[in-house]
Motif scaffolding. Structure first.
Motif, PDB file in Angstrom:
ATOM      1  N   LEU A  51      47.317  35.133  33.398  1.00 26.72           N
ATOM      2  CA  LEU A  51      45.891  35.370  33.604  1.00 26.72           C
ATOM      3  C   LEU A  51      45.254  34.420  34.609  1.00 26.72           C
ATOM      4  O   LEU A  51      44.342  34.810  35.337  1.00 26.72           O
ATOM      5  N   ALA A  52      45.725  33.189  34.675  1.00 27.42           N
ATOM      6  CA  ALA A  52      45.127  32.215  35.594  1.00 27.42           C
ATOM      7  C   ALA A  52      45.331  32.592  37.056  1.00 27.42           C
ATOM      8  O   ALA A  52      44.672  32.060  37.933  1.00 27.42           O
ATOM      9  N   GLU A  53      46.232  33.540  37.316  1.00 25.58           N
ATOM     10  CA  GLU A  53      46.419  34.031  38.685  1.00 25.58           C
ATOM     11  C   GLU A  53      45.457  35.164  39.004  1.00 25.58           C
ATOM     12  O   GLU A  53      45.411  35.665  40.122  1.00 25.58           O
ATOM     13  N   GLY A  54      44.678  35.584  37.998  1.00 23.22           N
ATOM     14  CA  GLY A  54      43.729  36.675  38.183  1.00 23.22           C
ATOM     15  C   GLY A  54      42.374  36.179  38.638  1.00 23.22           C
ATOM     16  O   GLY A  54      42.138  34.987  38.819  1.00 23.22           O
ATOM     17  N   GLU A  55      41.460  37.120  38.804  1.00 25.09           N
ATOM     18  CA  GLU A  55      40.123  36.810  39.287  1.00 25.09           C
ATOM     19  C   GLU A  55      39.194  36.430  38.135  1.00 25.09           C
ATOM     20  O   GLU A  55      39.172  37.090  37.097  1.00 25.09           O
ATOM     21  N   LEU A  56      38.447  35.349  38.338  1.00 23.51           N
ATOM     22  CA  LEU A  56      37.447  34.896  37.378  1.00 23.51           C
ATOM     23  C   LEU A  56      36.115  35.549  37.727  1.00 23.51           C
ATOM     24  O   LEU A  56      35.684  35.520  38.882  1.00 23.51           O
ATOM     25  N   HIS A  57      35.481  36.169  36.744  1.00 26.87           N
ATOM     26  CA  HIS A  57      34.152  36.768  36.914  1.00 26.87           C
ATOM     27  C   HIS A  57      33.170  35.883  36.151  1.00 26.87           C
ATOM     28  O   HIS A  57      33.006  36.035  34.933  1.00 26.87           O
ATOM     29  N   GLU A  58      32.551  34.955  36.873  1.00 28.05           N
ATOM     30  CA  GLU A  58      31.710  33.951  36.214  1.00 28.05           C
ATOM     31  C   GLU A  58      30.456  34.532  35.566  1.00 28.05           C
ATOM     32  O   GLU A  58      30.028  34.051  34.524  1.00 28.05           O
ATOM     33  N   ALA A  59      29.874  35.580  36.132  1.00 27.00           N
ATOM     34  CA  ALA A  59      28.647  36.143  35.562  1.00 27.00           C
ATOM     35  C   ALA A  59      28.885  36.686  34.157  1.00 27.00           C
ATOM     36  O   ALA A  59      28.013  36.588  33.287  1.00 27.00           O
TER      37      ALA A  59
END
Length: 105
Positions: A51-59
């Motif tokens: 998962l850490a290689e995926g995109e973070l959606h901060e909102a």
């Protein structure tokens, strides 16, 4: 009894940053989502993708699996989209002085 492990100084994990740490046979992603720290199992419950290689959606405080696009809630570990349908483990995060720590069992 839970064990407390040191991760890094707070300044080394600014908003939007992630760090993967290993504890025993588990990889844990520590994520700074818009200034709030979360720790999740770094493994998609659908196909074990990192998962850490995926995109973070901060909102929304979600992370997207890079393999098949499942979104996971960083607060609860619950999947928000398919194909994943099982939650991932979450871990309590503490700040002790200027050091990020995790509580693991």
């Amino acid at each position: 009894m839970p064990e407390i492990i040191d991760i890094c100084p707070v300044t080394e994990l600014p908003p939007g940053a992630m760090r993967v740490v290993e504890w025993e046979d588990l990889e844990i992603a520590v994520v700074n989502c818009a200034g709030t720290l979360f720790a999740i199992e770094d493994r998609c419950s659908h196909d074990d993708g990192p998962l850490a290689e995926g995109e973070l959606h901060e909102a929304e405080c979600t992370i997207e699996c890079p393999r098949h696009g499942s979104l996971f809630d960083l607060r609860t570990g619950a999947p928000k989209t398919l194909p994943a349908y099982e939650p991932i483990e979450t871990f309590p995060v503490r700040i002790d002085g200027d050091l990020i720590k995790l509580e693991v069992e």
